[in-house]
Scaffold this motif. Sequence first.
Motif, PDB file in Angstrom:
ATOM      1  N   VAL A   1       0.877  -1.178   0.000  1.00 59.09           N
ATOM      2  CA  VAL A   1       0.000   0.000   0.000  1.00 59.09           C
ATOM      3  C   VAL A   1       0.911   1.224   0.000  1.00 59.09           C
ATOM      4  N   ALA A   2       0.577   2.209  -0.861  1.00 63.59           N
ATOM      5  CA  ALA A   2       1.462   3.358  -1.029  1.00 63.59           C
ATOM      6  C   ALA A   2       0.656   4.649  -1.045  1.00 63.59           C
ATOM      7  N   LEU A   3       1.218   5.687  -0.429  1.00 66.58           N
ATOM      8  CA  LEU A   3       0.571   6.992  -0.377  1.00 66.58           C
ATOM      9  C   LEU A   3       1.333   7.980  -1.251  1.00 66.58           C
ATOM     10  N   VAL A   4       0.594   8.647  -2.142  1.00 69.72           N
ATOM     11  CA  VAL A   4       1.167   9.649  -3.048  1.00 69.72           C
ATOM     12  C   VAL A   4       0.208  10.833  -3.070  1.00 69.72           C
ATOM     13  N   PRO A   5       0.681  12.049  -2.782  1.00 68.01           N
ATOM     14  CA  PRO A   5      -0.240  13.191  -2.824  1.00 68.01           C
ATOM     15  C   PRO A   5      -0.657  13.518  -4.248  1.00 68.01           C
ATOM     16  N   HIS A   6      -1.897  14.027  -4.382  1.00 73.62           N
ATOM     17  CA  HIS A   6      -2.422  14.366  -5.705  1.00 73.62           C
ATOM     18  C   HIS A   6      -1.620  15.492  -6.356  1.00 73.62           C
ATOM     19  N   ALA A   7      -0.885  16.276  -5.558  1.00 73.24           N
ATOM     20  CA  ALA A   7      -0.099  17.390  -6.096  1.00 73.24           C
ATOM     21  C   ALA A   7       1.222  16.931  -6.710  1.00 73.24           C
ATOM     22  N   SER A   8       1.496  15.624  -6.753  1.00 76.42           N
ATOM     23  CA  SER A   8       2.765  15.149  -7.312  1.00 76.42           C
ATOM     24  C   SER A   8       2.885  15.603  -8.766  1.00 76.42           C
ATOM     25  N   PRO A   9       4.124  15.906  -9.224  1.00 73.73           N
ATOM     26  CA  PRO A   9       4.286  16.404 -10.593  1.00 73.73           C
ATOM     27  C   PRO A   9       3.751  15.433 -11.649  1.00 73.73           C
ATOM     28  N   ILE A  10       3.782  14.149 -11.384  1.00 74.93           N
ATOM     29  CA  ILE A  10       3.297  13.168 -12.359  1.00 74.93           C
ATOM     30  C   ILE A  10       1.787  13.266 -12.482  1.00 74.93           C
ATOM     31  N   SER A  11       1.120  13.385 -11.322  1.00 73.99           N
ATOM     32  CA  SER A  11      -0.326  13.538 -11.323  1.00 73.99           C
ATOM     33  C   SER A  11      -0.716  14.828 -12.034  1.00 73.99           C
ATOM     34  N   GLN A  12       0.039  15.906 -11.789  1.00 78.43           N
ATOM     35  CA  GLN A  12      -0.287  17.203 -12.387  1.00 78.43           C
ATOM     36  C   GLN A  12      -0.122  17.193 -13.908  1.00 78.43           C
ATOM     37  N   SER A  13       0.717  16.301 -14.435  1.00 79.02           N
ATOM     38  CA  SER A  13       0.900  16.230 -15.890  1.00 79.02           C
ATOM     39  C   SER A  13      -0.391  15.785 -16.580  1.00 79.02           C
ATOM     40  N   GLY A  14      -1.265  15.093 -15.837  1.00 75.53           N
ATOM     41  CA  GLY A  14      -2.532  14.640 -16.392  1.00 75.53           C
ATOM     42  C   GLY A  14      -2.397  13.516 -17.407  1.00 75.53           C
ATOM     43  N   LEU A  15      -1.179  13.004 -17.603  1.00 80.07           N
ATOM     44  CA  LEU A  15      -0.963  11.972 -18.619  1.00 80.07           C
ATOM     45  C   LEU A  15      -1.110  10.584 -18.024  1.00 80.07           C
ATOM     46  N   LEU A  16      -1.586   9.647 -18.857  1.00 81.81           N
ATOM     47  CA  LEU A  16      -1.476   8.233 -18.518  1.00 81.81           C
ATOM     48  C   LEU A  16      -0.246   7.728 -19.261  1.00 81.81           C
ATOM     49  N   PHE A  17       0.746   7.201 -18.514  1.00 77.86           N
ATOM     50  CA  PHE A  17       2.034   6.860 -19.118  1.00 77.86           C
ATOM     51  C   PHE A  17       2.099   5.418 -19.632  1.00 77.86           C
ATOM     52  N   TYR A  18       1.167   4.572 -19.231  1.00 80.01           N
ATOM     53  CA  TYR A  18       1.227   3.137 -19.594  1.00 80.01           C
ATOM     54  C   TYR A  18       2.535   2.515 -19.116  1.00 80.01           C
ATOM     55  N   ASN A  19       3.057   3.018 -18.003  1.00 78.01           N
ATOM     56  CA  ASN A  19       4.348   2.559 -17.486  1.00 78.01           C
ATOM     57  C   ASN A  19       4.285   2.699 -15.965  1.00 78.01           C
ATOM     58  N   THR A  20       4.502   1.584 -15.265  1.00 74.77           N
ATOM     59  CA  THR A  20       4.310   1.580 -13.810  1.00 74.77           C
ATOM     60  C   THR A  20       5.220   2.581 -13.107  1.00 74.77           C
ATOM     61  N   LEU A  21       6.452   2.738 -13.602  1.00 78.32           N
ATOM     62  CA  LEU A  21       7.393   3.656 -12.964  1.00 78.32           C
ATOM     63  C   LEU A  21       6.767   5.040 -12.805  1.00 78.32           C
ATOM     64  N   PHE A  22       5.961   5.438 -13.793  1.00 76.48           N
ATOM     65  CA  PHE A  22       5.321   6.752 -13.732  1.00 76.48           C
ATOM     66  C   PHE A  22       3.925   6.679 -13.136  1.00 76.48           C
ATOM     67  N   ASP A  23       3.097   5.758 -13.640  1.00 74.53           N
ATOM     68  CA  ASP A  23       1.700   5.751 -13.223  1.00 74.53           C
ATOM     69  C   ASP A  23       1.543   5.457 -11.734  1.00 74.53           C
ATOM     70  N   GLU A  24       2.417   4.609 -11.162  1.00 73.55           N
ATOM     71  CA  GLU A  24       2.259   4.300  -9.738  1.00 73.55           C
ATOM     72  C   GLU A  24       2.685   5.474  -8.875  1.00 73.55           C
ATOM     73  N   ASN A  25       3.450   6.411  -9.476  1.00 74.33           N
ATOM     74  CA  ASN A  25       3.875   7.581  -8.716  1.00 74.33           C
ATOM     75  C   ASN A  25       2.967   8.785  -8.927  1.00 74.33           C
ATOM     76  N   ALA A  26       1.816   8.539  -9.579  1.00 71.95           N
ATOM     77  CA  ALA A  26       0.849   9.611  -9.821  1.00 71.95           C
ATOM     78  C   ALA A  26      -0.251   9.630  -8.765  1.00 71.95           C
ATOM     79  N   ALA A  27      -0.445   8.544  -8.038  1.00 73.12           N
ATOM     80  CA  ALA A  27      -1.568   8.474  -7.104  1.00 73.12           C
ATOM     81  C   ALA A  27      -1.301   7.408  -6.043  1.00 73.12           C
ATOM     82  N   SER A  28      -1.988   7.563  -4.897  1.00 75.32           N
ATOM     83  CA  SER A  28      -1.927   6.496  -3.898  1.00 75.32           C
ATOM     84  C   SER A  28      -2.350   5.200  -4.576  1.00 75.32           C
ATOM     85  N   HIS A  29      -1.713   4.098  -4.189  1.00 78.56           N
ATOM     86  CA  HIS A  29      -2.028   2.839  -4.866  1.00 78.56           C
ATOM     87  C   HIS A  29      -1.904   1.646  -3.941  1.00 78.56           C
ATOM     88  N   ILE A  30      -2.428   0.521  -4.429  1.00 82.82           N
ATOM     89  CA  ILE A  30      -2.241  -0.760  -3.777  1.00 82.82           C
ATOM     90  C   ILE A  30      -1.653  -1.698  -4.824  1.00 82.82           C
TER      91      ILE A  30
END
Length: 412
Positions: free
Chosen positions: A319-348
């Motif tokens: 379980v991981a916590l990521v604030p919505h203000a993270s630069p990846i989340s702010q980019s609004g892009l879906l990267f199709y790549n876990t390295l980026f997408d998992e760092n865009a939002a809290s996840h399990i």
Amino acid sequence: MQNPVDPVKLDRLAEVAVRTGLNLQPGQDLILTAPVTALPLVRKIVEHAYKAGAGLVTPILSDDQMTLARYQHGHDAGFDRAAGWLFDGMAQAYDQGAARLAVAGGDPMLLSSQDPDKVARANKAMAVAYTPARERITRFATNWTIVAYPDPAWAKLVSPDLPEDAAVHRLAEAIFAASRVSDDNAVESWNAHNTELGRRSAWLDGQDFAALHFTGPGTDLTVGLAEGHKWLGGATRSQNGIVCNPNIPSEEVFTTPHKFRVNGTVSATKPLSHQGTLIQDIAVTFKDGVITQAQARTGEAVLRKVLDTDEGARRLGEVALVPHASPISQSGLLFYNTLFDENAASHIALGQCYATCFQGGETMDSAEVARRGGNDSAIHIDWMIGSNQIDVDGITQDGTRIPVMRKGAWAS
Ligand code: ZN
Ligand code: ZN
């Protein structure tokens, strides 16, 4: 557009990969893997590695076209084979002190139209052969990192409506921003970011929550945490004593859930890209740690296949916590790549837990990890459950509720 990939920022990304990601030491060897399309970054990394005093840098390149040639022309029996000798050699190099750098890139959908049976067999053979090398990486036997390069196939997937150069430029700028190399004090801003992630982890460790409670649209989920769990994020000390940043970018603080203590319902807040399939609007119900109901608007069959992988695939390993203000989340892009997408939002994550996410986990055997609630599986698949509409409470061992996140932002 002259060069869709800004050469100054590319040079900074290479420097951050070597100095912050790896923290490569004078005399240390380096094993580097990358797709051939990432050569401009690879050359810069090699340059910075030798400037940092590298002993010997060994690059190992892969190519999407050659991978496809195997699927188009390779003999059927060959799909159960993998280059075990290569991964044995990598493991040997790590034992002798070499660091490890992987450049992510390539077409995430490369194998989406190939025979799924052949893909599965090749993946399995690869997973088995890779075990000695992967085992040393996951227990941090040496310092390692992953960075990304915006190659055209990936860029076109992220921005299908743009011409290729514009798509590459857009992805490049998003990678640079997320990797914190957009301005000229990149190494310093990584130091500040690591301090912040360390402070968050220390606060969560101090609380020693029994559970986290996620609430929001379609979500009312209690995630019990493993006994003696430890929060990690940002810089990590590997067993050779070198402090590295294993993911660039990295926005998450994460720990191990208790495999029997997850209850309630949860809705994904972003699509999950899994081996060429887009799984959208996942909604699942947990009872005593196990997923008892699962649905998705698209890719439901693939999701069900994932859940049937093994006994642990229906339970959580992270379980991981990521604030919505993270630069990846702010980019609004879906990267199709876990390295980026998992760092865009809290996840399990479904599946395997990290033994390093336990107090004293470095020396813990798998029986002890299991006894404390750590999950075991052949898979580890992250999916996003955070957004600016999600609240998270920590529930202490005596049942007190403490606000952790409100509307996707840290509560304190
Ligand atoms: Zn994660
Ligand atoms: Zn994960």
